[in-house]
Design a protein around this motif. Structure first.
Motif, PDB file in Angstrom:
ATOM      1  N   ILE A   1       0.922  -1.110  -0.090  1.00  0.00           N
ATOM      2  CA  ILE A   1       0.075   0.073   0.024  1.00  0.00           C
ATOM      3  C   ILE A   1       0.924   1.272  -0.099  1.00  0.00           C
ATOM      4  CG2 ILE A   1      -1.821   1.367   1.325  1.00  0.00           C
ATOM      5  CD1 ILE A   1      -2.777  -1.573   2.322  1.00  0.00           C
ATOM      6  N   LEU A   2       0.734   1.934  -0.904  1.00  0.00           N
ATOM      7  CA  LEU A   2       1.683   3.071  -1.241  1.00  0.00           C
ATOM      8  C   LEU A   2       1.063   4.483  -0.240  1.00  0.00           C
ATOM      9  CD1 LEU A   2       2.116   1.636  -3.900  1.00  0.00           C
ATOM     10  CD2 LEU A   2       2.771   3.960  -4.908  1.00  0.00           C
ATOM     11  N   THR A   3       2.120   4.844   0.650  1.00  0.00           N
ATOM     12  CA  THR A   3       1.759   5.938   1.496  1.00  0.00           C
ATOM     13  C   THR A   3       2.911   6.786   1.535  1.00  0.00           C
ATOM     14  OG1 THR A   3       1.130   6.507   3.670  1.00  0.00           O
ATOM     15  CG2 THR A   3       2.695   4.694   3.352  1.00  0.00           C
ATOM     16  N   ARG A   4       2.586   8.209   1.699  1.00  0.00           N
ATOM     17  CA  ARG A   4       3.592   9.254   1.949  1.00  0.00           C
ATOM     18  C   ARG A   4       3.671   9.562   3.246  1.00  0.00           C
ATOM     19  NH1 ARG A   4       0.553  11.309  -2.536  1.00  0.00           N
ATOM     20  NH2 ARG A   4       1.611  11.152  -4.515  1.00  0.00           N
ATOM     21  N   ARG A   5       2.975   8.832   4.246  1.00  0.00           N
ATOM     22  CA  ARG A   5       3.027   9.252   5.508  1.00  0.00           C
ATOM     23  C   ARG A   5       4.116   8.520   6.425  1.00  0.00           C
ATOM     24  NH1 ARG A   5      -3.277   7.685   6.660  1.00  0.00           N
ATOM     25  NH2 ARG A   5      -4.125   9.444   5.335  1.00  0.00           N
ATOM     26  N   SER A   6       4.647   7.400   6.143  1.00  0.00           N
ATOM     27  CA  SER A   6       5.788   6.917   6.652  1.00  0.00           C
ATOM     28  C   SER A   6       6.966   6.631   5.773  1.00  0.00           C
ATOM     29  CB  SER A   6       5.554   5.392   7.119  1.00  0.00           C
ATOM     30  OG  SER A   6       4.982   4.510   6.097  1.00  0.00           O
ATOM     31  N   LYS A   7       8.199   6.558   6.317  1.00  0.00           N
ATOM     32  CA  LYS A   7       9.395   6.600   5.707  1.00  0.00           C
ATOM     33  C   LYS A   7       9.871   5.295   5.507  1.00  0.00           C
ATOM     34  CE  LYS A   7      10.995  11.354   6.568  1.00  0.00           C
ATOM     35  NZ  LYS A   7      12.051  12.035   7.229  1.00  0.00           N
ATOM     36  N   ALA A   8       9.864   4.414   6.622  1.00  0.00           N
ATOM     37  CA  ALA A   8      10.061   3.133   6.720  1.00  0.00           C
ATOM     38  C   ALA A   8       9.203   1.875   6.284  1.00  0.00           C
ATOM     39  CB  ALA A   8      10.761   2.655   8.210  1.00  0.00           C
ATOM     40  N   LEU A   9       9.873   1.084   5.523  1.00  0.00           N
ATOM     41  CA  LEU A   9       8.714  -0.017   5.197  1.00  0.00           C
ATOM     42  C   LEU A   9       8.214  -0.606   6.621  1.00  0.00           C
ATOM     43  CD1 LEU A   9      11.192  -1.531   2.444  1.00  0.00           C
ATOM     44  CD2 LEU A   9       8.807  -0.431   2.103  1.00  0.00           C
ATOM     45  N   THR A  10       6.980  -0.849   6.718  1.00  0.00           N
ATOM     46  CA  THR A  10       6.205  -1.505   7.903  1.00  0.00           C
ATOM     47  C   THR A  10       5.144  -2.182   7.355  1.00  0.00           C
ATOM     48  OG1 THR A  10       5.598  -0.576  10.118  1.00  0.00           O
ATOM     49  CG2 THR A  10       4.870   0.628   8.079  1.00  0.00           C
ATOM     50  N   VAL A  11       4.764  -3.215   8.480  1.00  0.00           N
ATOM     51  CA  VAL A  11       3.732  -4.226   8.458  1.00  0.00           C
ATOM     52  C   VAL A  11       2.267  -3.173   8.679  1.00  0.00           C
ATOM     53  CG1 VAL A  11       2.413  -5.860   9.170  1.00  0.00           C
ATOM     54  CG2 VAL A  11       4.741  -5.988   8.853  1.00  0.00           C
ATOM     55  N   ASP A  12       1.277  -3.013   7.743  1.00  0.00           N
ATOM     56  CA  ASP A  12       0.197  -2.247   8.011  1.00  0.00           C
ATOM     57  C   ASP A  12      -0.446  -2.663   9.438  1.00  0.00           C
ATOM     58  OD1 ASP A  12      -2.417  -1.001   8.236  1.00  0.00           O
ATOM     59  OD2 ASP A  12      -2.360  -0.592   5.869  1.00  0.00           O
ATOM     60  N   PRO A  13      -0.873  -2.136  10.203  1.00  0.00           N
ATOM     61  CA  PRO A  13      -1.479  -2.667  11.524  1.00  0.00           C
ATOM     62  C   PRO A  13      -2.882  -2.993  11.352  1.00  0.00           C
ATOM     63  CG  PRO A  13      -1.118  -0.466  11.806  1.00  0.00           C
ATOM     64  CD  PRO A  13      -0.389  -0.831  10.609  1.00  0.00           C
ATOM     65  N   GLU A  14      -3.447  -2.538  10.272  1.00  0.00           N
ATOM     66  CA  GLU A  14      -5.029  -2.242   9.662  1.00  0.00           C
ATOM     67  C   GLU A  14      -5.394  -3.459   8.743  1.00  0.00           C
ATOM     68  OE1 GLU A  14      -6.302   1.662   9.294  1.00  0.00           O
ATOM     69  OE2 GLU A  14      -5.235   2.381  10.699  1.00  0.00           O
ATOM     70  N   VAL A  15      -4.383  -3.781   8.122  1.00  0.00           N
ATOM     71  CA  VAL A  15      -4.705  -4.598   6.895  1.00  0.00           C
ATOM     72  C   VAL A  15      -3.632  -5.941   6.921  1.00  0.00           C
ATOM     73  CG1 VAL A  15      -4.980  -4.704   4.352  1.00  0.00           C
ATOM     74  CG2 VAL A  15      -5.254  -2.630   5.468  1.00  0.00           C
ATOM     75  N   PRO A  16      -4.640  -6.916   6.948  1.00  0.00           N
ATOM     76  CA  PRO A  16      -3.848  -8.275   7.077  1.00  0.00           C
ATOM     77  C   PRO A  16      -2.809  -8.517   5.686  1.00  0.00           C
ATOM     78  CG  PRO A  16      -6.048  -8.564   7.578  1.00  0.00           C
ATOM     79  CD  PRO A  16      -6.013  -7.271   7.039  1.00  0.00           C
ATOM     80  N   ASN A  17      -1.772  -8.963   5.797  1.00  0.00           N
ATOM     81  CA  ASN A  17      -0.671  -9.338   4.832  1.00  0.00           C
ATOM     82  C   ASN A  17      -0.305  -7.980   3.873  1.00  0.00           C
ATOM     83  OD1 ASN A  17      -0.603 -12.027   4.880  1.00  0.00           O
ATOM     84  ND2 ASN A  17      -2.560 -12.219   4.092  1.00  0.00           N
ATOM     85  N   ALA A  18      -0.284  -6.683   4.610  1.00  0.00           N
ATOM     86  CA  ALA A  18      -0.021  -5.690   3.722  1.00  0.00           C
ATOM     87  C   ALA A  18       1.278  -5.042   4.378  1.00  0.00           C
ATOM     88  CB  ALA A  18      -1.074  -4.597   3.885  1.00  0.00           C
ATOM     89  N   THR A  19       2.082  -4.586   3.529  1.00  0.00           N
ATOM     90  CA  THR A  19       3.218  -3.688   3.688  1.00  0.00           C
ATOM     91  C   THR A  19       2.842  -2.163   3.302  1.00  0.00           C
ATOM     92  OG1 THR A  19       4.638  -5.371   3.467  1.00  0.00           O
ATOM     93  CG2 THR A  19       5.566  -3.299   3.132  1.00  0.00           C
ATOM     94  N   LEU A  20       3.510  -1.236   4.215  1.00  0.00           N
ATOM     95  CA  LEU A  20       3.156   0.088   3.776  1.00  0.00           C
ATOM     96  C   LEU A  20       4.509   0.225   3.103  1.00  0.00           C
ATOM     97  CD1 LEU A  20       1.309   1.459   7.104  1.00  0.00           C
ATOM     98  CD2 LEU A  20       0.300   1.170   4.769  1.00  0.00           C
ATOM     99  N   TRP A  21       4.512   1.228   2.055  1.00  0.00           N
ATOM    100  CA  TRP A  21       5.534   1.530   1.093  1.00  0.00           C
ATOM    101  C   TRP A  21       5.458   2.823   0.774  1.00  0.00           C
ATOM    102  CZ3 TRP A  21       5.230   0.523  -4.706  1.00  0.00           C
ATOM    103  CH2 TRP A  21       6.794   1.157  -5.123  1.00  0.00           C
ATOM    104  N   ASN A  22       6.462   3.626   1.171  1.00  0.00           N
ATOM    105  CA  ASN A  22       6.855   5.007   0.640  1.00  0.00           C
ATOM    106  C   ASN A  22       8.067   4.922  -0.496  1.00  0.00           C
ATOM    107  OD1 ASN A  22       7.494   7.611   0.098  1.00  0.00           O
ATOM    108  ND2 ASN A  22       7.062   8.273   2.072  1.00  0.00           N
ATOM    109  N   PRO A  23       7.519   5.175  -1.601  1.00  0.00           N
ATOM    110  CA  PRO A  23       8.484   4.993  -2.940  1.00  0.00           C
ATOM    111  C   PRO A  23       9.358   6.080  -2.900  1.00  0.00           C
ATOM    112  CG  PRO A  23       6.231   4.973  -3.749  1.00  0.00           C
ATOM    113  CD  PRO A  23       6.044   5.202  -2.147  1.00  0.00           C
TER     114      PRO A  23
END
Length: 184
Positions: free
Chosen positions: A67-89
């Motif tokens: 899931i692309l996001t501008r909110r975080s810098k580091a790659l992280t597991v999304d606490p709200e969505v199973p099997n999802a990684t938050l990614w800031n390109p």
């Protein structure tokens, strides 16, 4: 890493994927397209989308996703969505995000929105463009960066994609899906 990139979107006659409030209206939802989309995502090894895109299907929680996001810098597991990684390109490459998500091969399904589609425009092997010619969404959100100034067809062609033969998904509403493939 060995990936096959596929894009998926359904658009109105005027090239919109959402209405003026950035929501996909019911008028753009068709059972045939929904089934095509769901089956494609079930085959994919990874789903990539922005914060406002999702598929809301029975198997959604089982699918690995970025899931692309501008909110975080580091790659992280999304606490709200199973099997999802938050990614800031801006802070990690696609390959780094895939490694973090433990995905090294397979089909990557890009499902939007416009900025996300644009990031992969020169990597698609196939872009599946579903069209609902009887639906118009004046003032809506264009499916790609540059729409409506250009049509979705013009955008795909400008990125080296060639139009294939369309398949009918919903004959009653003239909804089709057309594969656009990388030339050469």
């Amino acid at each position: 890493m060995s990936f096959r990139f596929e894009g998926y979107v359904i658009v109105s006659a005027d090239g919109m994927l959402a209405d003026a409030s950035h929501v996909m209206p019911d008028s753009l939802k068709f059972e045939g397209d929904k089934l095509f989309f769901e089956q494609a995502l079930d085959r994919a090894g990874l789903i990539v989308h922005g914060r406002h895109s999702h598929e809301g299907q029975p198997n959604s929680s089982k699918r690995k996703r970025l899931i692309l996001t501008r909110r975080s810098k580091a790659l992280t597991v999304d606490p709200e969505v199973p099997n999802a990684t938050l990614w800031n390109p801006a802070h990690a490459s696609f390959e780094e995000a895939c490694a973090f998500a433990d995905v090294t091969s397979g089909t990557v399904a890009i499902i939007g929105g416009p900025d996300v589609f644009d990031m992969f425009m020169d990597r698609y092997d196939t872009f599946w463009l579903s069209e609902a010619p009887r639906v118009r969404l004046p003032g809506g959100e264009g499916c790609f960066v540059g729409v409506p100034a250009r049509t979705p067809h013009e955008v795909l062609a400008a990125h080296g994609m060639t139009r294939g033969s369309p398949f009918v998904l919903d004959a009653a509403h003239d909804v089709t899906v057309t594969p656009w493939r990388r030339a050469g």
